[in-house]
Structures are given as structure tokens and as C-alpha cells.
Design a protein around this motif. Structure first.
Motif, PDB file in Angstrom:
ATOM      1  N   MET A 164       0.833  -1.195   0.000  1.00 44.49           N
ATOM      2  CA  MET A 164       0.000   0.000   0.000  1.00 44.49           C
ATOM      3  C   MET A 164       0.871   1.249   0.000  1.00 44.49           C
ATOM      4  O   MET A 164       1.770   1.386   0.833  1.00 44.49           O
ATOM      5  CB  MET A 164      -0.921   0.030   1.221  1.00 44.49           C
ATOM      6  N   ARG A 219      -0.201   6.596  -3.046  1.00 40.73           N
ATOM      7  CA  ARG A 219      -0.701   6.727  -4.415  1.00 40.73           C
ATOM      8  C   ARG A 219      -1.625   5.586  -4.810  1.00 40.73           C
ATOM      9  O   ARG A 219      -2.431   5.728  -5.724  1.00 40.73           O
ATOM     10  CB  ARG A 219       0.491   6.787  -5.380  1.00 40.73           C
ATOM     11  N   GLY A 220      -1.502   4.435  -4.156  1.00 44.19           N
ATOM     12  CA  GLY A 220      -2.338   3.298  -4.527  1.00 44.19           C
ATOM     13  C   GLY A 220      -1.728   1.984  -4.110  1.00 44.19           C
ATOM     14  O   GLY A 220      -1.059   1.891  -3.073  1.00 44.19           O
ATOM     15  N   LEU A 221      -1.925   0.953  -4.916  1.00 49.18           N
ATOM     16  CA  LEU A 221      -1.470  -0.395  -4.611  1.00 49.18           C
ATOM     17  C   LEU A 221      -0.459  -0.871  -5.654  1.00 49.18           C
ATOM     18  O   LEU A 221      -0.599  -0.574  -6.843  1.00 49.18           O
ATOM     19  CB  LEU A 221      -2.646  -1.371  -4.596  1.00 49.18           C
ATOM     20  N   GLN A 271     -10.222  -1.803  -4.657  1.00 55.05           N
ATOM     21  CA  GLN A 271     -11.097  -0.729  -4.201  1.00 55.05           C
ATOM     22  C   GLN A 271     -12.471  -0.899  -4.829  1.00 55.05           C
ATOM     23  O   GLN A 271     -12.596  -1.251  -6.001  1.00 55.05           O
ATOM     24  CB  GLN A 271     -10.524   0.644  -4.569  1.00 55.05           C
ATOM     25  N   PRO A 326      -9.070   2.219  -0.978  1.00 57.98           N
ATOM     26  CA  PRO A 326      -8.318   1.011  -1.329  1.00 57.98           C
ATOM     27  C   PRO A 326      -7.979   0.237  -0.059  1.00 57.98           C
ATOM     28  O   PRO A 326      -7.665   0.836   0.969  1.00 57.98           O
ATOM     29  CB  PRO A 326      -7.053   1.551  -2.002  1.00 57.98           C
ATOM     30  N   TYR A 342      -2.293  -0.150  -9.183  1.00 54.05           N
ATOM     31  CA  TYR A 342      -3.635   0.430  -9.086  1.00 54.05           C
ATOM     32  C   TYR A 342      -3.530   1.792  -8.406  1.00 54.05           C
ATOM     33  O   TYR A 342      -3.015   1.896  -7.295  1.00 54.05           O
ATOM     34  CB  TYR A 342      -4.600  -0.454  -8.291  1.00 54.05           C
ATOM     35  N   GLU A 343      -4.021   2.825  -9.080  1.00 54.43           N
ATOM     36  CA  GLU A 343      -3.965   4.179  -8.540  1.00 54.43           C
ATOM     37  C   GLU A 343      -5.259   4.501  -7.816  1.00 54.43           C
ATOM     38  O   GLU A 343      -6.358   4.247  -8.331  1.00 54.43           O
ATOM     39  CB  GLU A 343      -3.731   5.186  -9.669  1.00 54.43           C
ATOM     40  N   ILE A 344      -5.144   5.066  -6.625  1.00 54.49           N
ATOM     41  CA  ILE A 344      -6.282   5.323  -5.761  1.00 54.49           C
ATOM     42  C   ILE A 344      -7.385   6.100  -6.480  1.00 54.49           C
ATOM     43  O   ILE A 344      -7.127   7.060  -7.215  1.00 54.49           O
ATOM     44  CB  ILE A 344      -5.821   6.079  -4.489  1.00 54.49           C
ATOM     45  N   ASP A 345      -8.613   5.624  -6.287  1.00 55.49           N
ATOM     46  CA  ASP A 345      -9.850   6.241  -6.801  1.00 55.49           C
ATOM     47  C   ASP A 345      -9.993   6.200  -8.314  1.00 55.49           C
ATOM     48  O   ASP A 345     -10.955   6.776  -8.851  1.00 55.49           O
ATOM     49  CB  ASP A 345      -9.976   7.694  -6.322  1.00 55.49           C
ATOM     50  N   ARG A 346      -9.109   5.491  -9.021  1.00 59.43           N
ATOM     51  CA  ARG A 346      -9.261   5.386 -10.471  1.00 59.43           C
ATOM     52  C   ARG A 346     -10.352   4.373 -10.836  1.00 59.43           C
ATOM     53  O   ARG A 346     -10.987   4.482 -11.887  1.00 59.43           O
ATOM     54  CB  ARG A 346      -7.939   4.983 -11.117  1.00 59.43           C
TER      55      ARG A 346
END
Length: 245
Positions: A8, A11-13, A121, A127, A200-204
Motif C-alpha cells: 500500500m 498513491r495506490g497499490l 477498491q 483502497p 492500481y492508482e487510488i480512486d481510479r
């Protein structure tokens, strides 16, 4: 054996897995250990597996079939309302598959156990990253445990513990994981290339970049040789032990 890491970041996963499976040194194969499900704009789920190959393939097949069925009695990863419920569904499926094998009384040199990492997410929530055990229970990553490893974890863990930073970029995180995986490969023949990774970018709410790193990849070769040289130089800089003579 296997080596997989789910990490984590702010920026994301970042998820990475090796692809080697073996039933002895003379029976080595390459299998995909990373699976994903996506409803663009609504949900992204990424799962990695370690353990008995028959068990993990059965779990993936059941989950896939449920995404194509339209029966209320068959919950689907594409319908659960939260990542927690997704982790719960996968954990129950894993426990059931292992239980069925054990009840059948089949014999094998290794157990039917498997361990999973689930990240992703679902719209309306943040996420999340989970480590799912063969018993059907699971834990969630957080500030104190921002990454999970499964499989052959001990050789690649020191570099992650020392160098992980939640603010690092995807590019820096992949560099860190390449070093961690390279250290594992050099110490354990049961882990091997190629490596799969997924971002994986957060909230995408859509899958990011996915690729496979092969043994002859120029970047990987640079990291592998460069890390070895960097360690030697660091060791040379440190003072020698004083024997007092």
C-alpha cells in the motif's frame, strides 16, 4: 514455493508475484499467480496466491464462475458491497475448497493449504489490502503493516522493511520490489522469473499498468547486478572488525 508482495502506498497499490511452481527440482513449471476482476468505474480487485496449486486454481475457478452466474444464492466478487465483504467471500471459498479436499481423503506429499493476498477498491470505500489464511480468517494492512508477503518471505523482507516509504512513487516501489524479488531468487531456487506486477492508482476504479518482467529484461539485469555491487561497496566503506591485536 512462491513469493508475492502486496504493498500500500499513498498513491495506490502495487502487487508483484513470481510464476514458479515445482514438485521437485526436476518438475518446474510457470503459472500465473495473479488474478484480477474489474468493473470500470465501480470496482477493481487483484488477488495473488501461494500454496497448493490445485487449491488456488479451484478457488479462482469458483470465483470466476460466480461472476458469470446470476443466482442470488451464489455471491459474486462483482456484486459484494465492500472490500471487506470481498475478502470474506474469498476466505470462505478458500476454506471450503481446502475442506472438500481434506474430506475426500486424498493423499499428497504436501497439504492442500494456500494463502492469498487481496487488494483493490470498491466505489464508496478506500483502497484496502488483505492477507487471507487457509483457515478462512484474514487481516488487513494498515499504517503499522503496510505490505503483505506470502510464500518464501524471509529473504526479501529486510529490504522492504528498511526502504519502504508510503510516499514513494510507483516507479520507486517497483525498483524496491525488484531488489526484494532478486534477493529471494538468489537465495531460493523455488522462486523464479518471470515476475508479474499490477499497479492500481487510488480512486481510479480501473486497473492500472500490468506487465511481466523476464530474466533477460534489461532493467531487471541492471537492478540485479547494480544491487550486488552496491552491497559490496557499502561493505567496503564500513570499518573492519577490530580484533584488538
Amino acid at each position: 514455493m512462491t513469493y508475492c508482495v502486496g504493498m500500500m502506498l499513498d498513491r495506490g497499490l502495487v502487487m508483484m508475484s513470481d510464476t514458479r511452481t515445482n514438485a521437485g527440482v526436476d518438475n518446474v513449471s510457470t503459472f500465473n499467480k495473479m488474478h484480477s476482476w474489474e468493473v470500470p468505474g465501480e470496482r477493481v480487485l487483484i488477488m495473488m496466491s501461494a500454496g497448493n496449486l490445485a487449491t488456488t486454481q479451484a478457488v479462482v475457478s469458483i470465483l470466476e464462475e460466480r461472476t458469470k452466474a446470476h443466482e442470488e444464492r451464489m455471491p459474486s466478487l462483482l456484486e459484494v458491497p465492500s472490500m471487506f465483504q470481498a475478502a470474506r467471500l474469498i476466505a470462505e471459498t478458500l476454506r471450503d475448497v481446502i475442506g472438500q479436499h481434506e474430506r475426500a481423503g486424498e493423499e499428497a506429499e504436501s497439504s492442500f493449504g494456500a494463502t492469498l493476498i487481496l487488494g483493490g477498491q470498491i466505489d464508496g470505500g478506500p483502497p484496502r489490502l488483505f492477507l487471507i489464511y487457509p483457515e478462512g480468517n484474514f487481516i488487513e494492512a494498515g499504517a503499522d503493516s503496510p505490505f503483505f508477503q506470502i510464500g518464501e518471505t524471509k529473504y526479501g523482507r529486510p529490504i522492504l522493511v528498511r526502504a519502504y516509504d508510503p510516499e514513494m512513487s510507483f516507479e520507486a516501489a517497483l525498483k524496491l520490489l525488484c531488489v526484494s524479488f532478486d534477493s529471494t531468487v538468489k537465495a531460493n531456487l523455488s522462486v523464479g522469473l518471470p515476475f508479474d506486477f499490477q499497479l492500481y492508482e487510488i480512486d481510479r476504479l480501473t486497473l492500472g499498468h500490468r506487465s511481466r518482467i523476464h530474466a533477460d529484461d534489461p532493467y531487471y539485469q541492471t537492478i540485479s547486478s547494480g544491487w550486488g555491487e552496491a552491497l559490496k561497496q557499502a561493505l567496503d566503506v564500513l570499518p573492519d572488525f577490530d580484533l584488538g591485536g
